[in-house]
Design a protein around this motif. Sequence first.
Motif, mmCIF file in Angstrom:
data_model
loop_
_atom_site.group_PDB
_atom_site.id
_atom_site.type_symbol
_atom_site.label_atom_id
_atom_site.label_comp_id
_atom_site.label_asym_id
_atom_site.label_seq_id
_atom_site.Cartn_x
_atom_site.Cartn_y
_atom_site.Cartn_z
ATOM 1 N N UNK A 160 -8.210 8.367 13.745
ATOM 2 C CA UNK A 160 -9.446 7.614 13.288
ATOM 3 C C UNK A 160 -9.203 6.700 12.301
ATOM 4 N N UNK A 161 -8.063 6.912 11.877
ATOM 5 C CA UNK A 161 -7.447 5.596 10.720
ATOM 6 C C UNK A 161 -7.335 4.218 11.279
ATOM 7 N N UNK A 162 -7.126 3.916 12.465
ATOM 8 C CA UNK A 162 -7.273 2.744 13.162
ATOM 9 C C UNK A 162 -8.958 2.525 13.638
ATOM 10 N N UNK A 163 -9.699 3.148 13.416
ATOM 11 C CA UNK A 163 -11.133 2.769 13.843
ATOM 12 C C UNK A 163 -11.310 2.286 15.016
ATOM 13 N N UNK A 164 -11.079 3.227 15.991
ATOM 14 C CA UNK A 164 -10.906 2.709 17.408
ATOM 15 C C UNK A 164 -12.248 2.169 17.861
ATOM 16 N N UNK A 166 0.291 -7.465 23.860
ATOM 17 C CA UNK A 166 0.400 -6.519 22.764
ATOM 18 C C UNK A 166 0.324 -7.673 21.489
ATOM 19 N N UNK A 167 -0.395 -7.174 20.242
ATOM 20 C CA UNK A 167 -0.260 -7.904 19.148
ATOM 21 C C UNK A 167 0.096 -6.591 18.164
ATOM 22 N N UNK A 168 0.559 -6.644 17.217
ATOM 23 C CA UNK A 168 1.045 -5.462 16.160
ATOM 24 C C UNK A 168 0.161 -5.912 14.967
ATOM 25 N N UNK A 169 -0.861 -6.752 15.217
ATOM 26 C CA UNK A 169 -2.158 -7.071 14.034
ATOM 27 C C UNK A 169 -3.202 -6.331 14.327
ATOM 28 N N UNK A 170 -3.942 -5.577 13.380
ATOM 29 C CA UNK A 170 -5.227 -5.160 13.632
ATOM 30 C C UNK A 170 -5.227 -3.529 13.130
ATOM 31 N N UNK A 171 -4.729 -3.438 12.035
ATOM 32 C CA UNK A 171 -4.993 -2.190 11.352
ATOM 33 C C UNK A 171 -6.611 -1.963 10.958
ATOM 34 N N UNK A 172 -7.063 -2.761 10.352
ATOM 35 C CA UNK A 172 -8.303 -2.845 9.885
ATOM 36 C C UNK A 172 -9.182 -3.921 10.323
ATOM 37 N N UNK A 173 -10.550 -3.819 10.577
ATOM 38 C CA UNK A 173 -11.446 -4.606 11.019
ATOM 39 C C UNK A 173 -11.130 -6.127 10.497
ATOM 40 N N UNK A 174 -11.216 -6.354 9.254
ATOM 41 C CA UNK A 174 -11.248 -7.541 8.812
ATOM 42 C C UNK A 174 -9.883 -8.232 9.037
ATOM 43 N N UNK A 175 -8.815 -7.770 9.616
ATOM 44 C CA UNK A 175 -7.813 -8.381 10.058
ATOM 45 C C UNK A 175 -8.300 -9.594 11.053
ATOM 46 N N UNK A 176 -9.313 -9.035 11.919
ATOM 47 C CA UNK A 176 -9.735 -10.148 12.762
ATOM 48 C C UNK A 176 -10.454 -11.118 12.165
#
Length: 223
Positions: free
Chosen positions: A20-24, A195-205
Motif C-alpha cells: 500500500x505504500x505506493x497508493x495503488x 515503463x516509467x520509474x517515476x511515480x512513488x507518490x501522487x504529487x510526482x504526477x
Amino acid sequence: MTDASSPPSRRALVVRGGWEGHSPVRITDLFLPFLEEHGFTIETAESLDVYGDADRLAATDLVVHCWTMGQIAPEQSRTLAAAVRAGTGFAGWHGGIIDSFRGDLDYHLLTGGQFLMHPPGFVDHTVHIVPERADHPVVAGLADFAVHTEQYWVATDPDIDILATTTFPAGEERDHPVVMPTVWTRTYGAGKVFVSTIGHKADDFDVPEVRTLTERGLLWASK
C-alpha cells in the motif's frame, strides 16, 4: 442509445494492489478520467486472478499494472505474457510495474527491467530525454525536467528502447557517475510495453512532464 456510427470503445483493465505504500488505488484513479476521455471502457481489478483469464485479457486493449511486490501464480504469469505477446498492451510506473513478483523471471522478461534499490528518501534529480529518441511519441516536445522523489536504480534488459535517463553521482559505492534508464518502451511479440520509474507518490504526477509522458505511454502501449 449508442450511435451505430460511433467507433467501438477500447478496453482498459487496471490491475492494482500489493504494497500500500505506493497508493495503488489513489494513483491509478488519477488516470481513469484520462483513459475515459480517450475512448476506453475501464475495468478495475484488485486481485491477480484476472491474469488467469486468457479470454478476458485477449479482449483487453491495455493493462495498466500497479501491483508492488507480492507473488503471481505461474499460470497467471504465463497467461499474462501470452496475452501481451498476442497484442494486449501493458503499462505502468515505478514499483507498481518493476517491483512486482521479484521471483518471476517470465514477468521480468515482459517488463524489461527490475527495481534493485533507491537512495534513502526523496532526492532532487534531473530526468534527461535521450536526444536520439526525442521524436518518440511518448517524449516528443519534452525537455529535461527536475523531480523530487525516489531515484530508482534498475537492472534492465538490453532489448528495450530507452527514452529518458537519470544520473547517479559518484559516491561511496561507485567512483564515477552512472547513467540509469528511467523511462522505456519495448515490443513483446505483437504487444507493446511502457515503463516509467517515476511515480512513488501522487504529487510526482503534478510535474507536467511526468503526467504527460505517463499518459502518452498508456496510449502508446494500447492496441
